[in-house]
Design a protein around this motif. Structure first.
Motif, PDB file in Angstrom:
ATOM      1  N   HIS A 190       0.829  -1.208   0.000  1.00 50.70           N
ATOM      2  CA  HIS A 190       0.000   0.000   0.000  1.00 50.70           C
ATOM      3  C   HIS A 190       0.864   1.259   0.000  1.00 50.70           C
ATOM      4  O   HIS A 190       0.478   2.285  -0.555  1.00 50.70           O
ATOM      5  CB  HIS A 190      -0.965   0.004   1.194  1.00 50.70           C
ATOM      6  N   GLU A 191       2.061   1.188   0.576  1.00 51.23           N
ATOM      7  CA  GLU A 191       2.981   2.326   0.532  1.00 51.23           C
ATOM      8  C   GLU A 191       3.546   2.517  -0.872  1.00 51.23           C
ATOM      9  O   GLU A 191       3.671   3.652  -1.358  1.00 51.23           O
ATOM     10  CB  GLU A 191       4.110   2.116   1.533  1.00 51.23           C
ATOM     11  N   LEU A 192       3.890   1.402  -1.532  1.00 59.58           N
ATOM     12  CA  LEU A 192       4.424   1.495  -2.887  1.00 59.58           C
ATOM     13  C   LEU A 192       3.367   1.978  -3.875  1.00 59.58           C
ATOM     14  O   LEU A 192       3.677   2.737  -4.805  1.00 59.58           O
ATOM     15  CB  LEU A 192       4.960   0.136  -3.333  1.00 59.58           C
ATOM     16  N   ALA A 193       2.112   1.541  -3.681  1.00 56.86           N
ATOM     17  CA  ALA A 193       1.037   1.981  -4.573  1.00 56.86           C
ATOM     18  C   ALA A 193       0.852   3.487  -4.503  1.00 56.86           C
ATOM     19  O   ALA A 193       0.629   4.161  -5.519  1.00 56.86           O
ATOM     20  CB  ALA A 193      -0.265   1.270  -4.209  1.00 56.86           C
ATOM     21  N   LEU A 194       0.953   4.042  -3.306  1.00 62.84           N
ATOM     22  CA  LEU A 194       0.811   5.487  -3.148  1.00 62.84           C
ATOM     23  C   LEU A 194       2.021   6.228  -3.702  1.00 62.84           C
ATOM     24  O   LEU A 194       1.887   7.276  -4.358  1.00 62.84           O
ATOM     25  CB  LEU A 194       0.623   5.822  -1.664  1.00 62.84           C
ATOM     26  N   LYS A 195       3.209   5.657  -3.502  1.00 63.44           N
ATOM     27  CA  LYS A 195       4.440   6.323  -3.931  1.00 63.44           C
ATOM     28  C   LYS A 195       4.630   6.263  -5.440  1.00 63.44           C
ATOM     29  O   LYS A 195       5.021   7.259  -6.071  1.00 63.44           O
ATOM     30  CB  LYS A 195       5.632   5.665  -3.226  1.00 63.44           C
ATOM     31  N   TRP A 196       4.363   5.125  -6.047  1.00 66.53           N
ATOM     32  CA  TRP A 196       4.643   4.937  -7.470  1.00 66.53           C
ATOM     33  C   TRP A 196       3.483   5.332  -8.370  1.00 66.53           C
ATOM     34  O   TRP A 196       3.688   5.874  -9.446  1.00 66.53           O
ATOM     35  CB  TRP A 196       5.017   3.478  -7.740  1.00 66.53           C
ATOM     36  N   PHE A 197       2.266   5.031  -7.939  1.00 66.12           N
ATOM     37  CA  PHE A 197       1.109   5.231  -8.812  1.00 66.12           C
ATOM     38  C   PHE A 197       0.124   6.270  -8.294  1.00 66.12           C
ATOM     39  O   PHE A 197      -0.864   6.567  -8.959  1.00 66.12           O
ATOM     40  CB  PHE A 197       0.371   3.900  -9.020  1.00 66.12           C
ATOM     41  N   GLY A 198       0.373   6.787  -7.105  1.00 67.73           N
ATOM     42  CA  GLY A 198      -0.552   7.764  -6.540  1.00 67.73           C
ATOM     43  C   GLY A 198      -1.883   7.171  -6.150  1.00 67.73           C
ATOM     44  O   GLY A 198      -2.871   7.895  -6.008  1.00 67.73           O
ATOM     45  N   VAL A 199      -1.940   5.855  -5.958  1.00 70.95           N
ATOM     46  CA  VAL A 199      -3.185   5.169  -5.594  1.00 70.95           C
ATOM     47  C   VAL A 199      -3.166   4.897  -4.099  1.00 70.95           C
ATOM     48  O   VAL A 199      -2.226   4.293  -3.575  1.00 70.95           O
ATOM     49  CB  VAL A 199      -3.334   3.844  -6.373  1.00 70.95           C
ATOM     50  N   GLU A 200      -4.199   5.315  -3.410  1.00 74.41           N
ATOM     51  CA  GLU A 200      -4.275   5.115  -1.962  1.00 74.41           C
ATOM     52  C   GLU A 200      -5.032   3.825  -1.667  1.00 74.41           C
ATOM     53  O   GLU A 200      -6.197   3.669  -2.034  1.00 74.41           O
ATOM     54  CB  GLU A 200      -4.969   6.301  -1.301  1.00 74.41           C
ATOM     55  N   LEU A 201      -4.350   2.897  -1.002  1.00 71.22           N
ATOM     56  CA  LEU A 201      -4.936   1.622  -0.618  1.00 71.22           C
ATOM     57  C   LEU A 201      -5.012   1.532   0.900  1.00 71.22           C
ATOM     58  O   LEU A 201      -4.197   2.149   1.603  1.00 71.22           O
ATOM     59  CB  LEU A 201      -4.094   0.461  -1.156  1.00 71.22           C
ATOM     60  N   PRO A 202      -5.969   0.769   1.432  1.00 70.09           N
ATOM     61  CA  PRO A 202      -6.017   0.577   2.884  1.00 70.09           C
ATOM     62  C   PRO A 202      -4.744  -0.106   3.373  1.00 70.09           C
ATOM     63  O   PRO A 202      -4.173  -0.950   2.690  1.00 70.09           O
ATOM     64  CB  PRO A 202      -7.240  -0.331   3.085  1.00 70.09           C
ATOM     65  N   SER A 203      -4.304   0.281   4.558  1.00 67.02           N
ATOM     66  CA  SER A 203      -3.087  -0.311   5.098  1.00 67.02           C
ATOM     67  C   SER A 203      -3.315  -1.782   5.443  1.00 67.02           C
ATOM     68  O   SER A 203      -4.387  -2.177   5.904  1.00 67.02           O
ATOM     69  CB  SER A 203      -2.635   0.442   6.348  1.00 67.02           C
ATOM     70  N   SER A 204      -2.312  -2.587   5.187  1.00 66.13           N
ATOM     71  CA  SER A 204      -2.344  -4.014   5.512  1.00 66.13           C
ATOM     72  C   SER A 204      -0.901  -4.491   5.596  1.00 66.13           C
ATOM     73  O   SER A 204       0.021  -3.809   5.127  1.00 66.13           O
ATOM     74  CB  SER A 204      -3.109  -4.804   4.442  1.00 66.13           C
ATOM     75  N   PRO A 205      -0.666  -5.666   6.188  1.00 68.00           N
ATOM     76  CA  PRO A 205       0.714  -6.173   6.277  1.00 68.00           C
ATOM     77  C   PRO A 205       1.264  -6.733   4.972  1.00 68.00           C
ATOM     78  O   PRO A 205       2.415  -7.170   4.934  1.00 68.00           O
ATOM     79  CB  PRO A 205       0.606  -7.270   7.343  1.00 68.00           C
ATOM     80  N   LEU A 206       0.492  -6.733   3.901  1.00 72.39           N
ATOM     81  CA  LEU A 206       0.959  -7.263   2.624  1.00 72.39           C
ATOM     82  C   LEU A 206       2.139  -6.442   2.122  1.00 72.39           C
ATOM     83  O   LEU A 206       2.082  -5.210   2.079  1.00 72.39           O
ATOM     84  CB  LEU A 206      -0.170  -7.233   1.597  1.00 72.39           C
ATOM     85  N   ASN A 207       3.213  -7.127   1.739  1.00 73.43           N
ATOM     86  CA  ASN A 207       4.429  -6.442   1.305  1.00 73.43           C
ATOM     87  C   ASN A 207       5.030  -7.156   0.098  1.00 73.43           C
ATOM     88  O   ASN A 207       4.449  -8.113  -0.418  1.00 73.43           O
ATOM     89  CB  ASN A 207       5.429  -6.355   2.464  1.00 73.43           C
ATOM     90  N   LEU A 208       6.190  -6.691  -0.324  1.00 71.94           N
ATOM     91  CA  LEU A 208       6.812  -7.222  -1.533  1.00 71.94           C
ATOM     92  C   LEU A 208       7.218  -8.691  -1.415  1.00 71.94           C
ATOM     93  O   LEU A 208       7.595  -9.303  -2.417  1.00 71.94           O
ATOM     94  CB  LEU A 208       8.038  -6.389  -1.906  1.00 71.94           C
TER      95      LEU A 208
END
Length: 367
Positions: A190-208
């Motif tokens: 969700h952090e990468l989605a906001l940083k790279w694509f400007g898309v705000e996603l709900p926070s969750s533990p899902l990561n790379l």
């Protein structure tokens, strides 16, 4: 002596596990009815809780990521003729490798260099922890099931000792290490989605680590079915004496199978420690090593089946939390019961259904 039932892959990996799952859900529904609860109500809470929102999907995929690693670990060992029940300990030791790399090197290295080192450390530590039972099996005749179970307890105890006496910061009561530097933290999606694509996603533990798990699936498929080393491993697992007469060394293949299995289990530490906790904690594996056994059984020891089974158990874990919150009479123990029934029918009962499918397939083929 009965011969093993041979089925086409689309039945063995797809249709047979689906049938076993449906039977397990039916029996689980009967158990839910027996305790005075509505199976439809439980299902109507469980599925939307796991898949009905972006946050729920994030948590489901986070759980599934861990189960992919442990499921692949069990599957690789099984292809080598070994039952690795030590994924819990190997994952714990892999987390220790992540922590040591993160604490010692994280403050001094950039993320682009640190994150690959974290992955390598997790794999090497998991591999090293699995190599000792492998050596004892291959050269000393110790049973791999017994030694890997023992090493689960040893790994947990070692983790406690290091945290309490060496890695816990002074003046801190919580049994956990210091927090890692940002360079040692696996980025959340969700952090990468906001940083790279400007898309705000709900926070969750899902990561790379999810991408790492999928890459591990591709690698395992290539290794087992496309490489010469994988062929040798499967040959020894299927017929050790015949493989020995063909020039393959069964002892070496035990080391290869358990080493790769331990490395895959160790990658759990990347998801849990680097991706979520950001520090070494107690019992961060939380039974995922044993769940991996069920995942591998249900997935028929194939990467595609393991991904699907991991998603199912991710749904059960995330949806089960929602059910225990929204249905007061439906305890967490009932969710565990449902998981146990799925393990029973998808794993232990798989060979019971296989002859039936073989007869049906033969009848359709002849007709």
């Amino acid at each position: 002596m009965s011969q093993p039932v041979v089925l086409p892959k689309w039945i063995d990996i797809g249709l047979l596990p689906l049938w076993n799952l449906l039977v397990a859900l039916f029996v689980t529904g009967l158990v839910v009815l027996a305790i005075g609860q509505s199976p439809w109500q439980a299902l109507s809470v469980l599925v939307p809780g796991a898949l009905g929102s972006l946050r729920g999907i994030g948590y489901t995929l986070y759980y599934a990521t861990t189960f992919i690693f442990t499921g692949l670990a069990v599957a690789v060992a099984a292809k080598g003729g070994l039952f690795n029940i030590g994924g819990e300990g190997q994952a714990t030791f892999g987390g220790l490798g992540v922590a040591l790399a993160g604490l010692w090197l994280g403050p001094h290295l950039p993320a682009w260099l640190m994150l690959p080192l974290v992955v390598v450390a997790a794999a090497l530590f998991g591999m090293a922890w699995a190599a000792v039972p492998a050596y004892l099996q291959a050269w000393r005749g110790s049973h791999i099931v017994i030694t890997t179970i023992m090493f689960n307890f040893l790994s947990a105890t070692l983790n406690v000792y290091l945290l309490v006496n060496w890695l816990r910061p002074k003046g801190i009561m919580a049994v956990e290490s210091a927090a890692f530097a940002d360079s040692a933290r696996m980025p959340a999606l969700h952090e990468l989605a906001l940083k790279w694509f400007g898309v705000e996603l709900p926070s969750s533990p899902l990561n790379l680590s999810l991408l790492l798990a999928l890459a591990a699936c591709v690698f395992v498929h290539w290794f087992l079915w496309k490489s010469r080393a994988g062929y040798a491993l499967r040959a020894v697992g299927s017929a050790p004496r015949a493989a020995h007469y063909a020039g393959m060394n069964p002892r070496v293949q035990v080391l290869v199978a358990m080493g790769l299995s331990g490395a895959l289990a160790g990658l759990v530490g990347v998801n849990e420690i680097s991706g979520v906790q950001g520090k070494l904690t107690l019992d961060f594996v939380a039974g995922a090593g044993f769940t991996g056994i069920a995942v591998a059984l249900m997935g028929r020891n194939h990467p595609v089946g393991i991904v699907l089974a991991s998603l199912l158990f991710g749904v059960l874990y995330q949806g089960g939390v929602e059910v225990s919150f929204d249905m007061p009479g439906f305890s967490r123990e009932m969710v565990v019961t449902a998981q146990g029934l799925i393990v029973l029918f998808a794993g232990a009962m798989a060979t019971v259904s296989a002859p039936m499918f073989a007869k049906l397939y033969g009848a359709v083929k002849r007709g």
